[in-house]
Motif scaffolding. Structure first.
Motif, PDB file in Angstrom:
ATOM      1  N   GLY A 361       0.784  -1.243   0.000  1.00  0.00           N
ATOM      2  CA  GLY A 361       0.000   0.000   0.000  1.00  0.00           C
ATOM      3  C   GLY A 361       0.809   1.283   0.000  1.00  0.00           C
ATOM      4  N   VAL A 362       2.088   1.208  -0.361  1.00  0.00           N
ATOM      5  CA  VAL A 362       2.919   2.428  -0.364  1.00  0.00           C
ATOM      6  C   VAL A 362       3.052   2.940  -1.795  1.00  0.00           C
ATOM      7  CG1 VAL A 362       4.239   1.765   1.680  1.00  0.00           C
ATOM      8  CG2 VAL A 362       5.059   1.090  -0.589  1.00  0.00           C
ATOM      9  N   PRO A 363       3.381   4.221  -1.962  1.00  0.00           N
ATOM     10  CA  PRO A 363       3.594   4.705  -3.329  1.00  0.00           C
ATOM     11  C   PRO A 363       4.939   4.234  -3.879  1.00  0.00           C
ATOM     12  CG  PRO A 363       3.962   6.467  -1.734  1.00  0.00           C
ATOM     13  CD  PRO A 363       3.476   5.284  -0.953  1.00  0.00           C
ATOM     14  N   ALA A 364       5.044   4.197  -5.206  1.00  0.00           N
ATOM     15  CA  ALA A 364       6.345   3.969  -5.841  1.00  0.00           C
ATOM     16  C   ALA A 364       6.867   5.367  -6.145  1.00  0.00           C
ATOM     17  CB  ALA A 364       6.169   3.141  -7.105  1.00  0.00           C
ATOM     18  N   PHE A 365       7.688   5.877  -5.266  1.00  0.00           N
ATOM     19  CA  PHE A 365       8.031   7.300  -5.264  1.00  0.00           C
ATOM     20  C   PHE A 365       9.538   7.483  -5.161  1.00  0.00           C
ATOM     21  CE2 PHE A 365       9.082  11.227  -3.111  1.00  0.00           C
ATOM     22  CZ  PHE A 365       8.298  12.144  -3.793  1.00  0.00           C
ATOM     23  N   GLY A 366      10.025   8.559  -5.742  1.00  0.00           N
ATOM     24  CA  GLY A 366      11.410   8.941  -5.493  1.00  0.00           C
ATOM     25  C   GLY A 366      12.227   9.050  -6.760  1.00  0.00           C
ATOM     26  N   GLU A 367      13.516   9.404  -6.578  1.00  0.00           N
ATOM     27  CA  GLU A 367      14.416   9.591  -7.723  1.00  0.00           C
ATOM     28  C   GLU A 367      14.950   8.218  -8.111  1.00  0.00           C
ATOM     29  OE1 GLU A 367      17.350  12.611  -7.085  1.00  0.00           O
ATOM     30  OE2 GLU A 367      17.907  12.658  -9.223  1.00  0.00           O
ATOM     31  N   ALA A 377       1.736   4.622  -8.481  1.00  0.00           N
ATOM     32  CA  ALA A 377       1.005   3.738  -7.565  1.00  0.00           C
ATOM     33  C   ALA A 377       0.024   4.519  -6.701  1.00  0.00           C
ATOM     34  CB  ALA A 377       1.930   2.887  -6.700  1.00  0.00           C
ATOM     35  N   CYS A 378      -1.151   4.743  -7.281  1.00  0.00           N
ATOM     36  CA  CYS A 378      -2.186   5.548  -6.616  1.00  0.00           C
ATOM     37  C   CYS A 378      -2.846   4.803  -5.466  1.00  0.00           C
ATOM     38  CB  CYS A 378      -3.242   5.931  -7.632  1.00  0.00           C
ATOM     39  SG  CYS A 378      -4.124   4.496  -8.324  1.00  0.00           S
ATOM     40  N   ASN A 379      -2.690   3.485  -5.455  1.00  0.00           N
ATOM     41  CA  ASN A 379      -3.311   2.639  -4.431  1.00  0.00           C
ATOM     42  C   ASN A 379      -4.818   2.855  -4.312  1.00  0.00           C
ATOM     43  OD1 ASN A 379      -1.334   0.761  -3.155  1.00  0.00           O
ATOM     44  ND2 ASN A 379      -0.159   2.656  -3.090  1.00  0.00           N
ATOM     45  N   THR A 413       9.785   0.838   0.737  1.00  0.00           N
ATOM     46  CA  THR A 413       9.759   0.564  -0.710  1.00  0.00           C
ATOM     47  C   THR A 413       8.659  -0.462  -0.993  1.00  0.00           C
ATOM     48  OG1 THR A 413      11.495  -1.019  -0.360  1.00  0.00           O
ATOM     49  CG2 THR A 413      12.162   1.095  -1.284  1.00  0.00           C
ATOM     50  N   PRO A 414       8.082  -0.425  -2.211  1.00  0.00           N
ATOM     51  CA  PRO A 414       7.022  -1.393  -2.521  1.00  0.00           C
ATOM     52  C   PRO A 414       7.549  -2.828  -2.411  1.00  0.00           C
ATOM     53  CG  PRO A 414       7.099   0.361  -4.163  1.00  0.00           C
ATOM     54  CD  PRO A 414       8.303   0.539  -3.298  1.00  0.00           C
TER      55      PRO A 414
END
Ligand code: FAD
Length: 441
Positions: A361-367, A377-379, A413-414
């Motif tokens: 349930g986490v976003p796939a976010f970052g550099e 990943a809007c979940n 992390t996902p």
């Protein structure tokens, strides 16, 4: 070099877009454009990122690439709830995390709502596009009633405001006796999603250039910057914000962590408001997270009912017309069960839309590469989560060390998904069991 193996397809005719006057899309990219930052994807995440970038530096050259037309994708075809409270669709009870995490989520969600509110004020939108009216969580029987009460206990624990309604009270809102109880929470904003995202797209001027019908086909490093190729042009940009949700995987990114889930909606033809009592505009999520969302939408030509229900796992990022038809038959049954007095009223529009979830349930976010910032990943609740993630990606790309950036960088992390075929079997079975246990709800 990252090459798109697939481009998005948006199946079915979304009622939200059909209800609006035609809009001329912004021209597709032709030739070469140089930008400071390119944004790939024109949904909640991408356009919120572009807006935030222009706020941080009005002179920054931003190029936004949208594969189709604005509002054709999931952002313009969802149910229009910008939900402030925790709303984990895959959980048993919407909560899914401890009290501290919930408070944290609420703060993130309210930042997303603040962006939407600011836009609504700027545009002078009425309640037909942006309505800060709150939402109901409705039950249709004893199991649902229990969920309503347990949700109230969760809200007590985090000191959030709510109002419980019995069957008579919710009937005065919805005009139907089908709901047995409900809980009202005041912080959700209800939008006409296609009008909202068009409005956001059309708010850009000056140094933000939006190109519609312009899919990013590939991107590769060129010295210290990136070159994106499109069918008839290219963008050279120092940085990229990748905001194309599940289609990040089509570039070979986030493989093995994104769960591609589709959900479906049907909207009735307009009916004479005298045929249904209650209020002419209201919005309700189900007591069970995997249940049925319902909205009554007030229009000049009459009112309409929206039914959103059914989830399917589609790892190939596409659904068929047959799947929309099957979901439609479920919608018809749900509609009849809720609105017996509207018997005979037909659905006018049916559609499907894509969501990208992660196992934890986490976003796939970052550099993810030097100069490439992901807001993926809007979940399932992208009106809040993808909006917030777009804002955070914009701030991270600009080197702003805000509270939101810290929070997004701090997410785990996902989690890797199980290998195939166990994943398909497991995901399909899990969705079926959850839908079955939601039952009539
Ligand atoms: C029927 C339905 C009801 C829903 N109801 C709600 C709700 O009430 N509230 C809520 O919060 N969420 C809801 N959701 C989920 C919500 O719509 C999504 O979470 C949200 O749209 C995700 O936003 P996003 O910007 O991350 O991705 P998207 O909306 O998917 O936007 C990504 C964009 O990227 C574009 N794109 C993809 N590949 C490329 C490429 N190569 N080049 C250029 N562009 C590309 C796509 O065309 C798309 O426009 C619902 C979804 C559906 C389908």
């Amino acid at each position: 070099m990252f090459v798109a193996s697939k481009l998005p397809q948006h199946l079915g005719q979304s009622g939200w877009v059909s209800m609006l006057p035609p809009r001329k899309p912004r021209p597709a990219l032709s030739g070469t454009v140089n930008a400071d930052i390119a944004v790939i994807g024109g949904g909640f995440a991408g356009l919120s990122a572009a807006r935030r970038l222009s706020q941080l530096d009005p002179k920054l050259k931003v190029a936004v690439l949208e594969a189709g037309e604005i509002a054709q994708g999931a952002t313009g075809r969802n149910s229009g709830f910008i939900i402030d409270l925790p709303h984990e669709v895959s959980s048993e009870d919407y909560g899914g995390s401890d009290s501290n995490e919930r408070r944290h989520d609420i703060k993130i969600h309210r930042m997303a709502i603040a962006l939407a509110r600011e836009l609504a004020e700027e545009k002078g939108w009425g309640k037909d596009i942006f309505d800060p009216c709150g939402k109901y969580n409705v039950a249709m029987g004893p199991k649902g009633d229990k969920h309503v009460v347990s949700y109230a206990r969760q809200l007590d624990a985090i000191k959030e405001e709510y109002r419980l309604l019995d069957g008579n009270e919710i009937a005065t809102v919805t005009g139907t006796r089908s709901f047995t109880s409900a809980i009202f929470t005041p912080g959700t904003v209800i939008i006409q999603p296609a009008a909202y995202i068009r409005g956001l797209a059309d708010s850009f001027g000056g140094s933000v250039k939006l190109f519609e019908n312009t899919p990013a086909l590939s991107f590769e490093r060129q010295g210290t910057s990136w070159r994106i190729k499109t069918p008839n042009g290219m963008v050279n940009a120092a940085k990229i914000i990748l905001a194309n949700n599940g289609h990040a995987q089509s570039f070979g990114l986030f493989r093995g962590v994104l769960l591609h889930v589709y959900t479906y909606a049907s909207m009735t033809a307009a009916f004479d408001p005298k045929r249904l009592g209650g209020q002419r505009s209201w919005a309700a999520t189900p007591a069970f997270p995997m249940g049925t969302t319902v909205r009554r939408v007030q229009g000049d030509d009459g009112d309409r009912i929206l039914i959103r229900s059914r989830y399917t796992y589609n790892p190939r990022l596409q659904v068929s017309d047959g799947a929309i038809g099957r979901a439609g038959r479920i919608h018809d049954r749900k509609f009849e069960a809720r609105f017996p007095t509207l018997k005979g009223l037909q659905m006018q529009y049916r559609w499907a839309g894509a969501m990208a979830l992660t196992w934890n349930g986490v976003p796939a976010f970052g550099e993810i590469e030097p100069g490439i910032f992901a807001a993926i990943a809007c979940n399932g609740v992208g009106a809040t989560k993808a909006t917030a993630s777009g804002i955070a990606a914009a701030e991270a790309a600009m080197g702003v060390d805000s509270w939101l950036v810290k929070v997004f960088k701090g997410f785990a992390t996902p989690k890797p998904l199980p290998p195939q075929p166990f994943l398909t079997i497991g995901a399909t079975a899990n969705l079926s069991v959850k839908e079955w246990s939601a039952g009539i709800e």
